[in-house]
Design a protein around this motif. Structure first.
Motif, PDB file in Angstrom:
ATOM      1  N   LEU A  28     -36.304 -31.892   4.385  1.00  0.00           N
ATOM      2  CA  LEU A  28     -34.854 -32.014   4.230  1.00  0.00           C
ATOM      3  C   LEU A  28     -34.411 -33.450   4.523  1.00  0.00           C
ATOM      4  O   LEU A  28     -33.572 -34.008   3.806  1.00  0.00           O
ATOM      5  N   CYS A  32     -32.462 -35.866   1.800  1.00  0.00           N
ATOM      6  CA  CYS A  32     -31.155 -36.470   2.097  1.00  0.00           C
ATOM      7  C   CYS A  32     -31.211 -37.989   1.938  1.00  0.00           C
ATOM      8  O   CYS A  32     -30.291 -38.594   1.375  1.00  0.00           O
ATOM      9  N   ARG A  45     -26.696 -32.877   6.055  1.00  0.00           N
ATOM     10  CA  ARG A  45     -27.942 -32.118   5.951  1.00  0.00           C
ATOM     11  C   ARG A  45     -27.646 -30.644   5.716  1.00  0.00           C
ATOM     12  O   ARG A  45     -28.362 -29.959   4.996  1.00  0.00           O
ATOM     13  N   GLN A  46     -26.566 -30.152   6.316  1.00  0.00           N
ATOM     14  CA  GLN A  46     -26.191 -28.753   6.151  1.00  0.00           C
ATOM     15  C   GLN A  46     -25.813 -28.459   4.693  1.00  0.00           C
ATOM     16  O   GLN A  46     -26.218 -27.432   4.140  1.00  0.00           O
ATOM     17  N   SER A  49     -28.962 -28.443   2.635  1.00  0.00           N
ATOM     18  CA  SER A  49     -29.701 -27.232   2.966  1.00  0.00           C
ATOM     19  C   SER A  49     -29.117 -26.013   2.256  1.00  0.00           C
ATOM     20  O   SER A  49     -29.856 -25.149   1.768  1.00  0.00           O
ATOM     21  N   GLN A  50     -27.801 -25.928   2.182  1.00  0.00           N
ATOM     22  CA  GLN A  50     -27.165 -24.801   1.495  1.00  0.00           C
ATOM     23  C   GLN A  50     -27.464 -24.828  -0.005  1.00  0.00           C
ATOM     24  O   GLN A  50     -27.721 -23.780  -0.611  1.00  0.00           O
ATOM     25  N   ASP A  53     -30.959 -23.640  -0.477  1.00  0.00           N
ATOM     26  CA  ASP A  53     -31.056 -22.188  -0.317  1.00  0.00           C
ATOM     27  C   ASP A  53     -30.699 -21.467  -1.621  1.00  0.00           C
ATOM     28  O   ASP A  53     -31.339 -20.482  -1.984  1.00  0.00           O
ATOM     29  N   THR A  63     -40.566 -23.121  -0.521  1.00  0.00           N
ATOM     30  CA  THR A  63     -40.747 -23.854   0.737  1.00  0.00           C
ATOM     31  C   THR A  63     -42.012 -23.358   1.423  1.00  0.00           C
ATOM     32  O   THR A  63     -42.452 -22.225   1.218  1.00  0.00           O
ATOM     33  N   HIS A  72     -40.242 -28.723   0.729  1.00  0.00           N
ATOM     34  CA  HIS A  72     -39.602 -28.144  -0.452  1.00  0.00           C
ATOM     35  C   HIS A  72     -40.304 -28.646  -1.710  1.00  0.00           C
ATOM     36  O   HIS A  72     -40.583 -29.833  -1.830  1.00  0.00           O
TER      37      HIS A  72
END
Length: 93
Positions: A28, A32, A45-46, A49-50, A53, A63, A72
């Protein structure tokens, strides 16, 4: 198959797939950093990450854990389903 279309509908997720196509097995943090450097996209980062997902749920990203890192990688097999569903017509001669 609806999940694939939802995943591809967002430009950010398409950029993520492009980045993973250039280089597989990224953390991750690496993703980024590369988004910021290569595309000028500064996202939390959130948020990244979403997006990952959603791509993982659609089967476009896989993953795996390697120690304390989550790597990933892209899986283009679901995209082949789209091409198989709507084959192109050949031009009439």
């Amino acid at each position: 198959m609806a999940d694939i279309y939802k995943a591809l509908a967002d430009e950010t997720r398409r950029v993520l797939l492009d980045e993973l196509l250039n280089r597989d097995d990224q953390t991750l943090f690496e993703i980024c950093g590369r988004l910021a450097m290569n595309y000028g996209m500064s996202m939390s980062r959130q948020a990244v990450s979403q997006h990952l997902d959603v791509l993982e749920h659609a089967g476009l990203v896989h993953t795996e854990r390697s120690g304390r890192y989550k790597l990933h990688s892209i899986d283009t097999a679901p995209l082949a389903q789209i091409a198989a569903r709507w084959p192109t017509r050949r031009a009439q001669q």
